[in-house]
Each structure stands twice: as structure tokens, then as C-alpha cells.
Design an enzyme around this catalytic site. Structure first.
Site, mmCIF file in Angstrom:
data_model
loop_
_atom_site.group_PDB
_atom_site.id
_atom_site.type_symbol
_atom_site.label_atom_id
_atom_site.label_comp_id
_atom_site.label_asym_id
_atom_site.label_seq_id
_atom_site.Cartn_x
_atom_site.Cartn_y
_atom_site.Cartn_z
ATOM 1 N N ASN A 210 0.850 -1.201 0.000
ATOM 2 C CA ASN A 210 0.000 0.000 0.000
ATOM 3 C C ASN A 210 0.880 1.243 0.000
ATOM 4 O OD1 ASN A 210 0.547 0.813 2.856
ATOM 5 N ND2 ASN A 210 -0.323 -1.221 3.219
ATOM 6 N N ASP A 278 -4.002 -6.460 5.097
ATOM 7 C CA ASP A 278 -4.980 -7.311 5.785
ATOM 8 C C ASP A 278 -4.933 -8.753 5.276
ATOM 9 O OD1 ASP A 278 -6.048 -5.422 7.541
ATOM 10 O OD2 ASP A 278 -7.223 -4.522 5.925
ATOM 11 N N LYS A 288 8.738 -17.412 -10.688
ATOM 12 C CA LYS A 288 7.964 -16.307 -11.269
ATOM 13 C C LYS A 288 6.743 -16.869 -12.021
ATOM 14 C CE LYS A 288 8.313 -12.484 -14.472
ATOM 15 N NZ LYS A 288 9.065 -11.898 -15.563
ATOM 16 N N PRO A 304 -2.296 -12.052 10.239
ATOM 17 C CA PRO A 304 -2.572 -11.873 11.673
ATOM 18 C C PRO A 304 -2.791 -10.389 11.962
ATOM 19 C CG PRO A 304 -0.236 -12.254 11.291
ATOM 20 C CD PRO A 304 -0.926 -12.464 9.973
ATOM 21 N N ASP A 305 -3.648 -10.087 12.924
ATOM 22 C CA ASP A 305 -3.838 -8.693 13.337
ATOM 23 C C ASP A 305 -2.821 -8.420 14.448
ATOM 24 O OD1 ASP A 305 -4.722 -6.290 14.632
ATOM 25 O OD2 ASP A 305 -6.533 -6.479 13.421
ATOM 26 N N LYS A 340 -10.480 -4.319 18.973
ATOM 27 C CA LYS A 340 -9.068 -4.711 19.098
ATOM 28 C C LYS A 340 -8.577 -4.527 20.543
ATOM 29 C CE LYS A 340 -8.049 -3.660 14.255
ATOM 30 N NZ LYS A 340 -6.984 -3.941 13.294
HETATM 31 O O1 PMT Z 1 2.963 6.156 6.584
HETATM 32 P P1 PMT Z 1 2.383 7.485 6.144
HETATM 33 O O2 PMT Z 1 2.509 7.718 4.655
HETATM 34 O O3 PMT Z 1 2.921 8.626 6.962
HETATM 35 O O4 PMT Z 1 0.791 7.443 6.406
HETATM 36 C C1 PMT Z 1 0.303 7.363 7.709
HETATM 37 C C2 PMT Z 1 -0.875 6.388 7.794
HETATM 38 C C3 PMT Z 1 -2.029 6.902 6.955
HETATM 39 C C4 PMT Z 1 -0.474 4.993 7.301
HETATM 40 C C5 PMT Z 1 -1.257 6.310 9.308
HETATM 41 O O5 PMT Z 1 -1.625 7.573 9.781
HETATM 42 C C6 PMT Z 1 -2.369 5.317 9.560
HETATM 43 O O6 PMT Z 1 -3.553 5.619 9.449
HETATM 44 N N1 PMT Z 1 -2.000 4.059 9.939
HETATM 45 C C7 PMT Z 1 -2.949 2.942 10.100
HETATM 46 C C8 PMT Z 1 -3.228 2.336 8.765
HETATM 47 C C9 PMT Z 1 -4.135 1.130 8.858
HETATM 48 O O7 PMT Z 1 -3.744 0.067 8.462
HETATM 49 O O8 PMT Z 1 -5.275 1.330 9.427
HETATM 50 P P2 PMT Z 1 -6.391 0.161 9.638
HETATM 51 O O9 PMT Z 1 -7.604 0.939 9.954
HETATM 52 O O10 PMT Z 1 -6.436 -0.764 8.465
HETATM 53 O O11 PMT Z 1 -5.859 -0.651 10.890
HETATM 54 C C10 PMT Z 1 -6.244 -0.332 12.225
HETATM 55 C C11 PMT Z 1 -5.104 -0.611 13.180
HETATM 56 O O12 PMT Z 1 -4.812 -2.010 13.200
HETATM 57 C C12 PMT Z 1 -3.811 0.088 12.822
HETATM 58 O O13 PMT Z 1 -3.222 0.511 14.020
HETATM 59 C C13 PMT Z 1 -2.980 -1.004 12.154
HETATM 60 O O14 PMT Z 1 -1.569 -0.808 12.342
HETATM 61 C C14 PMT Z 1 -3.452 -2.231 12.901
HETATM 62 N N2 PMT Z 1 -3.399 -3.485 12.128
HETATM 63 C C15 PMT Z 1 -4.147 -3.629 10.996
HETATM 64 C C16 PMT Z 1 -4.133 -4.835 10.311
HETATM 65 C C17 PMT Z 1 -3.303 -5.881 10.800
HETATM 66 N N3 PMT Z 1 -3.253 -7.046 10.173
HETATM 67 N N4 PMT Z 1 -2.567 -5.696 11.898
HETATM 68 C C18 PMT Z 1 -2.597 -4.523 12.568
HETATM 69 O O15 PMT Z 1 -1.903 -4.358 13.573
#
Ligand code: PMT
Length: 401
Positions: A210, A278, A288, A304-305, A340
Site C-alpha cells: 500500500n 490485511d 515467477k 494476523p492482526d 481490538k
Molecule cells: O505512513 P504514512 O505515509 O505517513 O501514512 C500514515 C498512515 C495513513 C499509514 C497512518 O496515519 C495510519 O492511518 N496508519 C494505520 C493504517 C491502517 O492500516 O489502518 P487500519 O484501519 O487498516 O488498521 C487499524 C489498526 O490495526 C492500525 O493501528 C494497524 O496498524 C493495525 N493493524 C491492521 C491490520 C493488521 N493485520 N494488523 C494490525 O496491527
């Protein structure tokens, strides 16, 4: 409150603003700093070392290969002594040298040898300031975690009018004093931060990922160090320099990030800024994948989360999540806070082009778990470095509660 006398290494380079540096040294001494001065050859054409020796109370360092000066305090010792390297004025030449890692004189060598924060205060003709090469080099310095103090605009010694004047010594000395007086809100805490994207392999040459640049997480790492914390930064694939004082662990996939995170269940604060993929491909191809048909089907399975797994541990840190949303922002963020089992969540609207992924700015709404009895905080759009400081304050408030 500032604790103890701080050591400031003022570096003066060639430019008419060098006369202002003499007053700067004086003002820094007034604030109680121990000041030593390094001068480039160019600087000595404007002001003599004797002036700075009299003002700082120490011999002035001018040459790399000066056996007498090295016998007093060698350049490596000087680089270690400094708690801030303040380059004022900083000429185009020294900015270019720093940006490209040259080390052919005392100052450029000190820059590479010091672990102290570095501030450069550019001062030059307005046309030289706006030259692409100068701006490109300053961008490199910013990426290398150097603080670039913006020049003032106005009439210049050469008669031009525009940006490029060195800010007044009183202002600079006040900024330095304020920097060292920053409250140590996370003193003694071990903070672990995940940052950047993860990369999930499809085959040996392809992956899904991403747009996360890591800027938000790296800004937080820097802010936490400044607030007195010990910081471990678990970074996905990003091209950012490690902030000074941060211990960095590089990872690629969500599985790697989880493995590294779980090593720190005993930390005090865990901040998940990373944009973790995710899903990952169920079976990574060992060779390849060849272009055989018009379509290609891949099976994805859930990753995994990381933050939720950390939050489930019996002795867990204070858990801070981030939420990147494009709609129903507050509802979704609060859902993640509860599901979470987090202590705090900071959400940003990533549908906007001016904040969030890759941008230098962000704007956030922060929510706390109910038992903290803290109301939500709205952090207005600001550079990520400032947003990071505000998040540190929010974490410190919740920890105190
Ligand atoms: O890196 P930059 O370009 O500066 O941009 C910053 C940002 C936009 C990435 C940052 O501010 C941000 O929003 N980070 C969280 C991005 C995200 O994955 O959000 P989410 O809503 O999908 O996940 C929620 C939370 O769960 C997050 O804390 C994420 O780190 C965590 N997560 C998500 C999926 C996963 N498998 N494991 C996790 O720990």
C-alpha cells in the site's frame, strides 16, 4: 525545565550573516549553554576565530588536520561532546556537502561523526536559496532527520529582496532553549512503534502492498525520543532515515512485523501506525508466475492482526492503534478501539489527498477507551512532526490517568 548544562556546537560557514553568529554565541551563553565554535575557511574571511574564542570562552576549531587542536579536543571527541550541532549560517556549499556525505574538512567530518541532532540555518542570496539544487539538497537533509530552520525574507546584504536572511540570533537562541526544555513526558518508558507498509509476496518478483510512506510512524519515533522514551521502531519497507536515538528493526511482511512486535510484550507503550496488509497470498509461488492466460486468480488469506494480538497478551503495553478510514470515520475508529481492545486510537481520513498516506501533514481525531474518562481530541491539520508531539501528549495524559 532544562536539566544540566547542554553542549552546543555552533558551526559558522562562509557568508555575510557570519557576523550574526557572534551575537548568537553570546545569546546562547546568556541562556547558560556551554558553546564551542567550529569555523570553515570561508567563515574566517568574514569574522576572525578570535572573536568567537572571546565570546565562547573556548579555542575555536578550524581545521581537521591541526595537531594542536586535536591535542586539545579531537574531532571525534568534539562530535561526541555536542548535544546539538547548530550550523548558522549554513552556506549552499555546506548544505550540499552534508547532503552528499562529503567529509573533506572539519565541519563535514563532524556532521558525519556526531550522533547529536543537527539544525541547519541556511542564509544566502534569494536566488541561491530558490535554486533547484539547494532545495533538492535541503530535502535530502530533511529526510536525514536534520532540522532546517527557514530563513527570513527581506532586504539582503547584496541588495536583493527575498528569502534567505538568517533569522535573528535572539530568535534562534530562544528556539534552542525551548528545544532543550521540551517536557520529558515519556521519561523512562519503552515505546515500540510499527511504521510503514508491509509487503506480501506473490512470487519471487511480485508483491502486494500500500501507499504508506512511514512518515507518521517515524515522526512519532522522533517525538517519543524527544519526550525521553527509549524507542524501538519496527519499520516496513520505507526509504526514510532512522531518527537519532531510535533503535530500528526492518521487516517486510505482516508475519515478520508480528514476530518482531511479540518480542516487546513487556514494553510500556505500543503504537501501531503501520498500514499492515490485511491479506496475504495463500501460497507464494516459488518461481515467477508466467503470463499464460487473460486472467490470473490468486487466493488470499487473512494476515494476523498485530495490534489485536499484542492487546491480547496478559501483560500488555498501553495500546495505541491508528485507523485509516475513508467514510464513517468516527464509527469505524471506535469499532476498532473496542474490537481490538485498545487504550487509544488515532484516526485519519485517508480519502483526502492533503493528509494521510505519503503526505507531510496529517489531521487526526483521537479516542480513548471508556475507562480513561478522557474526551476525544481533534488534532487540526499540521505537519506530521507536530501531530506526533500532540499524540505524545495524549498518550502521556492517558498514562497519568
Ligand atoms: O505512513 P504514512 O505515509 O505517513 O501514512 C500514515 C498512515 C495513513 C499509514 C497512518 O496515519 C495510519 O492511518 N496508519 C494505520 C493504517 C491502517 O492500516 O489502518 P487500519 O484501519 O487498516 O488498521 C487499524 C489498526 O490495526 C492500525 O493501528 C494497524 O496498524 C493495525 N493493524 C491492521 C491490520 C493488521 N493485520 N494488523 C494490525 O496491527
Amino acid at each position: 525545565m532544562r536539566t544540566g548544562v547542554k553542549n552546543i556546537l555552533v558551526a559558522v560557514t562562509g557568508g555575510i550573516a557570519a557576523y550574526k553568529s557572534a551575537i548568537l554565541v553570546r545569546r546562547l551563553k546568556d541562556y547558560g549553554f556551554d558553546v564551542r565554535v567550529v569555523m570553515t575557511k570561508g567563515a574566517q574571511a568574514f569574522v576572525t576565530p578570535l572573536t568567537f574564542q572571546a565570546l565562547s570562552g573556548h579555542p575555536v576549531h578550524t581545521a581537521l588536520l591541526d595537531s594542536e587542536a586535536e591535542a586539545g579536543m579531537g574531532h571525534i571527541e568534539l562530535a561526541k561532546w555536542a548535544e546539538l550541532l547548530l550550523v548558522a549560517p549554513a552556506s549552499c556549499d555546506v548544505i550540499a556537502k552534508f547532503a552528499h556525505g562529503l567529509a573533506d574538512d572539519l565541519l563535514s567530518t563532524l556532521y558525519l561523526a556526531t550522533a547529536a541532532p543537527v539544525w541547519v540555518v541556511p542564509a544566502m542570496n534569494q536566488q541561491m536559496w530558490s535554486a533547484h539544487a539547494t532545495q533538492r539538497n535541503l530535502d535530502i537533509l530533511r529526510q536525514d532527520a536534520v532540522t532546517v530552520v527557514m530563513p527570513d525574507a527581506g532586504e539582503q546584504a547584496c541588495g536583493d529582496v527575498g528569502l534567505g536572511r538568517m533569522p535573528e540570533p535572539e530568535y534562534l537562541a530562544k528556539q534552542v532553549d525551548a528545544y532543550f526544555k521540551q517536557p520529558q513526558l515519556l521519561q523512562g518508558q519503552h515505546v515500540v512503534i510499527t511504521a510503514g507498509p508491509t509487503r506480501e509476496a506473490i512470487d519471487p518478483v511480485r508483491y502486494i502492498s500500500n501507499h504508506s510512506s512511514g512518515k507518521m510512524g517515524f515522526a512519532l519515533a522522533e517525538a517519543c525520543v524527544k519526550a525521553g522514551a527509549r524507542v524501538t521502531l519496527i519499520a516496513g519497507p520505507v526509504s526514510l532515515a532512522t531518527p537519532k536515538g531510535v533503535e530500528r528493526v526492518d521487516v517486510v511482511s505482516a508475519d515478520d512485523m508480528l514476530e518482531q512486535s511479540l518480542k516487546h510484550v513487556n514494553s510500556d507503550v505500543f503504537i501501531a501506525t503501520a498500514a499492515v496488509a490485511d491479506y496475504k497470498v495463500e501460497k507464494v509461488a516459488s518461481q515467477k508466475i508466467k503470463k499464460t492466460g487473460d486472467t490470473l486468480n490468486l487466493n488470499f488469506v487473512k494476515n494476523p492482526d498485530i495490534v489485536a494480538t499484542m492487546a491480547k497478551q496478559s501483560k500488555r503495553p498501553f495500546m495505541v492503534g491508528f485507523a485509516a478510514e475513508t467514510q464513517n470515520i468516527e464509527d469505524y475508529a471506535n469499532g476498532k478501539l473496542v474490537n481490538k481492545k485498545l487504550d487509544m486510537i488515532a484516526c485519519n481520513d485517508v480519502s483526502r489527498g492533503d493528509i494521510g498516506f505519503g503526505a507531510d501533514d496529517n489531521a487526526m481525531t483521537v479516542f480513548f477507551a471508556q475507562h480513561y474518562q478522557l474526551s476525544k481530541r481533534i488534532l487540526e491539520k499540521a505537519p506530521k512532526t507536530q501531530i506526533a508531539q500532540q499524540l505524545v501528549s495524549a498518550i502521556a495524559d492517558a498514562l497519568r490517568g
